[in-house]
Write an enzyme that holds these catalytic residues in place. Structure first.
Site, mmCIF file in Angstrom:
data_model
loop_
_atom_site.group_PDB
_atom_site.id
_atom_site.type_symbol
_atom_site.label_atom_id
_atom_site.label_comp_id
_atom_site.label_asym_id
_atom_site.label_seq_id
_atom_site.Cartn_x
_atom_site.Cartn_y
_atom_site.Cartn_z
ATOM 1 N N TYR A 81 -5.922 5.404 -0.841
ATOM 2 C CA TYR A 81 -6.695 4.432 -0.074
ATOM 3 C C TYR A 81 -7.812 5.133 0.707
ATOM 4 O O TYR A 81 -8.956 4.696 0.694
ATOM 5 C CB TYR A 81 -5.780 3.651 0.885
ATOM 6 C CG TYR A 81 -6.535 2.653 1.729
ATOM 7 C CD1 TYR A 81 -6.817 1.380 1.255
ATOM 8 C CD2 TYR A 81 -7.002 2.989 2.996
ATOM 9 C CE1 TYR A 81 -7.524 0.465 2.021
ATOM 10 C CE2 TYR A 81 -7.703 2.089 3.768
ATOM 11 C CZ TYR A 81 -7.967 0.830 3.277
ATOM 12 O OH TYR A 81 -8.676 -0.068 4.048
ATOM 13 N N ASP A 139 -2.596 -2.254 -3.492
ATOM 14 C CA ASP A 139 -2.998 -3.665 -3.452
ATOM 15 C C ASP A 139 -4.504 -3.800 -3.200
ATOM 16 O O ASP A 139 -5.138 -4.735 -3.673
ATOM 17 C CB ASP A 139 -2.237 -4.392 -2.347
ATOM 18 C CG ASP A 139 -2.141 -3.568 -1.071
ATOM 19 O OD1 ASP A 139 -1.318 -2.638 -1.051
ATOM 20 O OD2 ASP A 139 -2.904 -3.840 -0.134
ATOM 21 N N LYS A 165 5.938 -3.791 -0.743
ATOM 22 C CA LYS A 165 5.027 -4.443 0.197
ATOM 23 C C LYS A 165 4.118 -5.389 -0.580
ATOM 24 O O LYS A 165 3.374 -4.948 -1.449
ATOM 25 C CB LYS A 165 4.175 -3.393 0.910
ATOM 26 C CG LYS A 165 3.163 -3.991 1.852
ATOM 27 C CD LYS A 165 2.080 -3.003 2.269
ATOM 28 C CE LYS A 165 0.994 -2.855 1.222
ATOM 29 N NZ LYS A 165 -0.250 -2.228 1.705
#
Ligand code: B12
Lengths: 516, 246
Positions: free
Chosen positions: A257, A292, A364
């Site tokens: 990320y 995600d 998650k």
């Protein structure tokens, strides 16, 4: 409800991912970073800021970088000083700040007596162990999915108000979102803070204040409320250590990320991530990974397999850090375009696939964000479908979708509406999954298989070309990053022969014994 | 012709509005009375508090229906809109060919601490957004996208270096008006360096309006549902106008 998968493919994915992570681990083992060194200092008990508001841990590391040899590591120098001067680490840091001591003077051919640091490390470790014990006492049986909401006012005291309200409305997990820009700071700000944009500064004092407030509300609600923050950016391991000391329960923790969305240098952040995951494993902090987010820039249908591939890689990185699967909050999301026909079925396929690939991981699951618009009524419907998908595929960490996602960071009422929606869907769909089967050859079955196959192909490619090359090609999120670019590269160095990191050694030993 | 209007529920000018808000009051009869009284201060009458929900001991969320008493003459209202002809990609390319004997350089970034790139990419990158190609695909346009988290100083430096004609700035995070601070700082920087007149400077983002852009001293502002052709249409016409004036 189960997908019938070819577990040979699954095993092959794991194998690929293991090789990919091992390639990076070789680089990690040879390097340290300024953030890693600052973390060791924090674990030795150094805290606070000097008269110019510079954290003492930065003062020490910067001093070593400019006058001594950082490649030997902070442990080397501190052990040498303690041997000669009988000072505490904090006193040494203050002396460096006042320029009454110069660590270069302590360089010598003898081996440092690293054992001298042990009592200081033991003090911090005891604190962490006590926090683990407190958490264990609380946690009886966790209900799944756990409802996760964010607070992001910029002001820790306002955040506390919002968090208490959310907990009373049924939230299980409170995440304090960090202010924009913090991930690029190469230091951790100090003290309680009241100003931030799109989030609140992650500081040890803010952690403490929020944990205290949540402990109180846990008591009145008779239910443990978990606290989340971000161990990401340039201070990954430092923030992980602070979280461990202040009993955060969960931390976002994902180099990929940082590389992709914050342009942090990959070498820097892989080294930092490893240490931060060891600390999290030791402190029993659940990590949250960020794949995600790929789907906020890439299309959720076309790039679903990149998320699965990334989950496999993140799993292996966590394993390298001796983290048990039960702490791996691998990420994925309901980011599908609502205009797509059968969008719900595709998302069920994806969510169920993640569930079965990582059966022990507390997954998650992120709500719709990208396709949320100012139409809050439509947004509520999107969130409802997401909530249904979450319950019937048994996700664990369920981030609640906000009807105002496209407008502002959540209002107190937005959160309450989200909690009501989730509670309703949990109830309504409670035993639904147990009563249905996914037909072989059906849309969902086919979709899951396609995504898994594509993930396998992608992992094969990454294994062959290496993760650095993959990141350069822009495979994840369509963003390209280079090994020699990005923020924080100047804080990476090769370890000298005498280098030691006693914190990691002790934690890994304790994790291996299983006595942590 | 003046004509007065009020919100429409099911009968012309019945003034029906729905409203929801949170008050720092307890959820009880007194709390509801507060919500009703508060709506009345907003010039809503026949207030019905149809839903009250406890958020915590001290906060209650209300949904309220009522009749708005104020009316409005739409002919007196002006919207600030970008005033230029909207052309399509081919027309823009032809316009550049006809009016400029050079390639036009557009340089853009998501600035300050903002890490959102999807908006600026939508305008600048080859692929574009929602089926509308980005500037990079336009003939006679050199599109340089610096990405996100770009300092104002770095953006200006790059604009000077590349002899840009147009500067594009994207701002997505608007909480606590962080975008206003950052955008104001850029204009001040341009002025301090005596460079304001060297460029057409355009801003954009989900919460950016043309009105705001003008207020802050920019040439134009574009929000949601605006694509590369809107931006380029304005930019090439504004550039031509500017070059005529020198
Ligand atoms: C995707 C996304 C992200 C991605 C960004 C990935 C990337 N590389 O861009 C990730 C996950 C990284 C992210 C991070 C954050 N995000 Co975000 N994110 C979003 C999200 C879901 C979609 C934004 C988007 O891509 N829209 C699609 C594009 C095409 O739309 P657009 O930007 O409006 O662009 C159009 C027009 O505005 C215009 N335009 C845009 N720019 C320009 C420029 C010019 C010159 C012109 C002419 C036109 C123009 O043209 C485009 C096409 O029509 C929104 C929520 C939502 N649904 O809107 C939140 C949102 C924008 N994020 C938000 C926040 C707070 C953050 C964080 C700060 C959170 C945090 N504290 O960490 C961080 C960013 C940290 C930082 N340093 O900036 C908030 C902003 C709140 C506010 N109003 O201040 C939102 C609204 C979510 C929320 N409700 O909290 N985010």
């Amino acid at each position: 409800m189960k997908l019938i998968l070819d577990y040979n493919i699954v095993e092959a994915c794991r194998k690929d991912a293991e090789i990919i992570a091992s390639q990076i681990q070789t680089m990690i083992d040879q390097h340290s970073t300024v953030a890693v060194e600052r973390t060791i200092l924090r674990m030795l008990g150094i805290d606070g800021v000097n008269e110019f508001d510079i954290p003492y841990v930065n003062v020490v590391v910067d001093h070593i970088k400019s006058t001594a040899d950082i490649r030997k590591g902070v442990a080397y120098y501190l052990a040498k000083v303690i041997e000669k001067e009988n000072l505490t680490p904090q006193a040494i840091a203050e002396a460096i700040s006042k320029k009454t001591i110069n660590l270069a003077d302590y360089d010598s051919p003898e081996k440092p007596n690293i054992e001298l640091l042990t009592p200081h490390l033991e003090t911090t470790e005891a604190q962490i162990r006590a926090q683990k014990a407190t958490r264990k006492q609380w946690q009886k049986e966790t209900q799944f999915p756990e409802k996760y909401v964010i607070v992001a006012t910029g002001n820790i005291y306002e955040d506390i108000e919002q968090a208490i309200s959310a907990a009373k409305k049924g939230a299980d997990i409170i995440a304090v979102i960090r202010t924009t820009g913090q991930s690029l700071l190469d230091y951790v700000p100090h003290g309680a803070t009241t100003e931030g944009f799109g989030g609140t500064y992650a500081t040890q004092e803010n952690f403490r204040l929020m944990r205290k407030a949540l402990d109180e509300v846990s008591k009145t609600e008779n239910r443990y409320i978990k606290l989340v923050n971000y161990a990401s950016g340039l201070c990954m391991p430092e923030i992980a250590a602070m979280g461990a000391i202040e009993r955060l329960d969960m931390m976002l923790n994902d180099s990929l990320y940082g590389i992709i969305f914050r342009d942090i240098n990959m070498k820097r952040t892989f080294v930092d991530q490893y240490f931060s995951r060891v600390i999290s494993a030791y402190a029993e902090i659940t990590i949250n990974t960020g794949e995600d987010n790929y789907l906020t820039t890439s299309d959720a249908f076309d790039h679903a397999h990149t998320v699965i591939a990334s989950q496999f890689i993140n799993e292996q990185f966590a394993k390298k850090a001796s983290m048990p699967e039960t702490l791996m909050g691998l990420g994925h999301a309901y980011e599908i375009d609502p205009n797509l026909e059968n969008s719900f079925s595709y998302e069920i396929a994806q969510a169920q696939l993640s569930r079965q690939l990582f059966p022990n991981a507390p997954l998650k699951y992120m709500p719709p964000t990208k396709h949320m618009t100012g139409d809050i009524f439509q947004g509520t419907m999107q969130n409802t479908l997401f909530n249904i998908a979450s319950v019937i595929t048994q996700q664990n960490i369920h981030l609640l979708g906000m009807l105002t996602e496209a407008i502002h960071t959540p209002f107190m009422s937005d959160r309450a509406i989200a909690l009501n929606n989730a509670n309703y869907m949990y109830k309504a769909f409670k035993d639904f999954a147990a009563t249905i089967d996914i037909k072989e050859g059906s849309l969902i079955d086919q979709r899951a298989k396609t995504v898994l196959n594509e993930a396998k192909q992608l992992l094969d490619t990454i294994r062959e070309e290496g993760l650095f090359k993959t990141l350069e090609k822009g495979t994840f999120a369509g963003v390209s990053r280079k090994e020699t670019q990005g923020k924080g590269l100047d804080g990476v160095f090769k370890k000298a022969n005498v280098y030691q990191n006693p914190v990691i050694d002790r934690m890994l030993a304790s994790l291996k014994e299983g006595t942590s | 012709m003046s004509r007065f209007i009020r919100p429409y529920g099911d009968t012309m000018n019945d003034g029906k509005v729905q409203l929801s808000f949170t008050l720092p009051v307890e959820n009880n009869a007194h709390g509801e009375a507060c919500a009703k009284a508060y709506a009345e201060t907003l010039k809503i009458h026949d207030v019905a508090v149809v839903h009250a929900e406890t958020l915590s001991e001290e906060y209650t969320f209300f949904v309220v229906y009522g009749t708005a008493s104020e009316q409005l003459d739409p002919s007196t209202i002006k919207a600030t809109e970008v005033e230029s002809d909207v052309m399509d990609k081919a027309e823009i390319e032809a316009f550049i060919e006809k009016n400029f004997n050079r390639t036009l350089t557009f340089i853009g970034a998501s600035t300050g601490t903002d890490a959102h790139t999807v908006g600026i990419d939508a305008i600048m990158n080859m692929k574009g957004y929602s089926g509308h190609y980005g500037l990079e695909r336009y003939k006679h346009i050199n599109a340089i996208n610096l990405g996100s988290q770009v300092d104002n100083e770095a953006l200006l430096e790059a604009a000077i270096e590349h002899q840009a004609d147009v500067i594009l700035i994207s701002q997505t995070v608007t909480q606590k008006d962080v975008h206003i601070q950052n955008l104001t700082a850029f204009i001040e920087l341009l002025e301090a360096e005596n460079k304001r007149d060297d460029f057409i400077v355009i801003i954009g983002g989900a919460r950016i309006s043309h009105h705001l852009a003008k207020e802050l001293g920019y040439d134009a502002g574009f929000g949601p549902k605006k694509f590369a052709f809107h931006v380029a249409s304005f930019a090439v016409q504004a550039l031509l106008e500017k070059e005529k004036n020198v």
